[in-house]
Design a protein around this motif. Structure first.
Motif, PDB file in Angstrom:
ATOM      1  N   PRO A  54       0.798  -1.234   0.000  1.00 10.64           N
ATOM      2  CA  PRO A  54       0.000   0.000   0.000  1.00 10.64           C
ATOM      3  C   PRO A  54       0.832   1.288   0.000  1.00 10.64           C
ATOM      4  O   PRO A  54       0.290   2.371  -0.159  1.00 10.64           O
ATOM      5  CB  PRO A  54      -0.835  -0.113   1.280  1.00 10.64           C
ATOM      6  CG  PRO A  54      -0.949  -1.572   1.535  1.00 10.64           C
ATOM      7  CD  PRO A  54       0.388  -2.117   1.115  1.00 10.64           C
ATOM      8  N   GLU A  55       2.140   1.198   0.191  1.00 16.20           N
ATOM      9  CA  GLU A  55       3.018   2.369   0.143  1.00 16.20           C
ATOM     10  C   GLU A  55       3.656   2.479  -1.233  1.00 16.20           C
ATOM     11  O   GLU A  55       4.004   1.462  -1.838  1.00 16.20           O
ATOM     12  CB  GLU A  55       4.115   2.245   1.203  1.00 16.20           C
ATOM     13  CG  GLU A  55       3.590   2.135   2.623  1.00 16.20           C
ATOM     14  CD  GLU A  55       2.795   3.354   3.051  1.00 16.20           C
ATOM     15  OE1 GLU A  55       3.206   4.487   2.702  1.00 16.20           O
ATOM     16  OE2 GLU A  55       1.766   3.186   3.727  1.00 16.20           O
ATOM     17  N   TRP A  56       3.847   3.702  -1.736  1.00 16.81           N
ATOM     18  CA  TRP A  56       4.507   3.900  -3.016  1.00 16.81           C
ATOM     19  C   TRP A  56       5.896   3.268  -2.990  1.00 16.81           C
ATOM     20  O   TRP A  56       6.636   3.446  -2.026  1.00 16.81           O
ATOM     21  CB  TRP A  56       4.633   5.378  -3.354  1.00 16.81           C
ATOM     22  CG  TRP A  56       3.378   5.991  -3.879  1.00 16.81           C
ATOM     23  CD1 TRP A  56       2.564   6.857  -3.213  1.00 16.81           C
ATOM     24  CD2 TRP A  56       2.806   5.790  -5.164  1.00 16.81           C
ATOM     25  NE1 TRP A  56       1.502   7.207  -4.015  1.00 16.81           N
ATOM     26  CE2 TRP A  56       1.630   6.560  -5.224  1.00 16.81           C
ATOM     27  CE3 TRP A  56       3.152   5.029  -6.284  1.00 16.81           C
ATOM     28  CZ2 TRP A  56       0.804   6.596  -6.348  1.00 16.81           C
ATOM     29  CZ3 TRP A  56       2.336   5.066  -7.394  1.00 16.81           C
ATOM     30  CH2 TRP A  56       1.181   5.838  -7.424  1.00 16.81           C
ATOM     31  N   GLN A  57       6.227   2.537  -4.043  1.00 15.93           N
ATOM     32  CA  GLN A  57       7.546   1.930  -4.205  1.00 15.93           C
ATOM     33  C   GLN A  57       8.056   2.262  -5.596  1.00 15.93           C
ATOM     34  O   GLN A  57       7.276   2.316  -6.554  1.00 15.93           O
ATOM     35  CB  GLN A  57       7.474   0.410  -4.085  1.00 15.93           C
ATOM     36  CG  GLN A  57       6.981  -0.110  -2.756  1.00 15.93           C
ATOM     37  CD  GLN A  57       6.654  -1.584  -2.858  1.00 15.93           C
ATOM     38  OE1 GLN A  57       5.520  -1.943  -3.145  1.00 15.93           O
ATOM     39  NE2 GLN A  57       7.651  -2.433  -2.653  1.00 15.93           N
ATOM     40  N   ALA A  58       9.359   2.443  -5.709  1.00 11.07           N
ATOM     41  CA  ALA A  58       9.981   2.670  -7.018  1.00 11.07           C
ATOM     42  C   ALA A  58      10.612   1.359  -7.485  1.00 11.07           C
ATOM     43  O   ALA A  58      11.232   0.642  -6.695  1.00 11.07           O
ATOM     44  CB  ALA A  58      11.048   3.749  -6.912  1.00 11.07           C
ATOM     45  N   PHE A  59      10.428   1.063  -8.775  1.00  7.14           N
ATOM     46  CA  PHE A  59      10.981  -0.143  -9.375  1.00  7.14           C
ATOM     47  C   PHE A  59      11.764   0.229 -10.621  1.00  7.14           C
ATOM     48  O   PHE A  59      11.348   1.111 -11.380  1.00  7.14           O
ATOM     49  CB  PHE A  59       9.866  -1.119  -9.770  1.00  7.14           C
ATOM     50  CG  PHE A  59       9.071  -1.643  -8.615  1.00  7.14           C
ATOM     51  CD1 PHE A  59       9.480  -2.775  -7.935  1.00  7.14           C
ATOM     52  CD2 PHE A  59       7.908  -0.997  -8.212  1.00  7.14           C
ATOM     53  CE1 PHE A  59       8.748  -3.258  -6.858  1.00  7.14           C
ATOM     54  CE2 PHE A  59       7.167  -1.470  -7.149  1.00  7.14           C
ATOM     55  CZ  PHE A  59       7.587  -2.617  -6.464  1.00  7.14           C
TER      56      PHE A  59
END
Length: 94
Positions: A54-59
């Motif tokens: 549910p938290e923004w993640q960068a990939f």
């Protein structure tokens, strides 16, 4: 006839970097791939499974294109038919 507006042209053997941000509620598995935009949806160099919270993640994923089909290629985000919300932002393919 199906209009294909989400196709991309990739060069065989060329390295690419896909980056994006994603979040999901509830948490889920997402399959990220580069593939043909036509039947048999063949993989052309990127095939990753990620866990999205549910938290923004960068990939960021690097891959080398192979077996491309002119402009009949795409990047796909498969959310495995799970119910819930998925957010995708800042998608870049370089």
């Amino acid at each position: 006839m199906l209009e294909r507006t989400n196709t991309i042209e990739l060069t065989p053997g060329k390295p690419y970097t896909l980056s994006f941000r994603m979040k999901a509620d509830p948490e889920r598995t997402v399959h990220v791939a580069a593939r043909w935009q036509v039947d048999d949806w063949r993989n052309i160099g990127l095939d990753e499974t990620i866990r999205v919270t549910p938290e923004w993640q960068a990939f960021t994923f690097a891959f080398r294109a192979h077996g491309v089909r002119g402009t009949e290629n795409r990047i796909s985000f498969n959310c495995q038919n799970e119910l819930g919300d998925v957010w995708l932002a800042d998608v870049s393919l370089k």
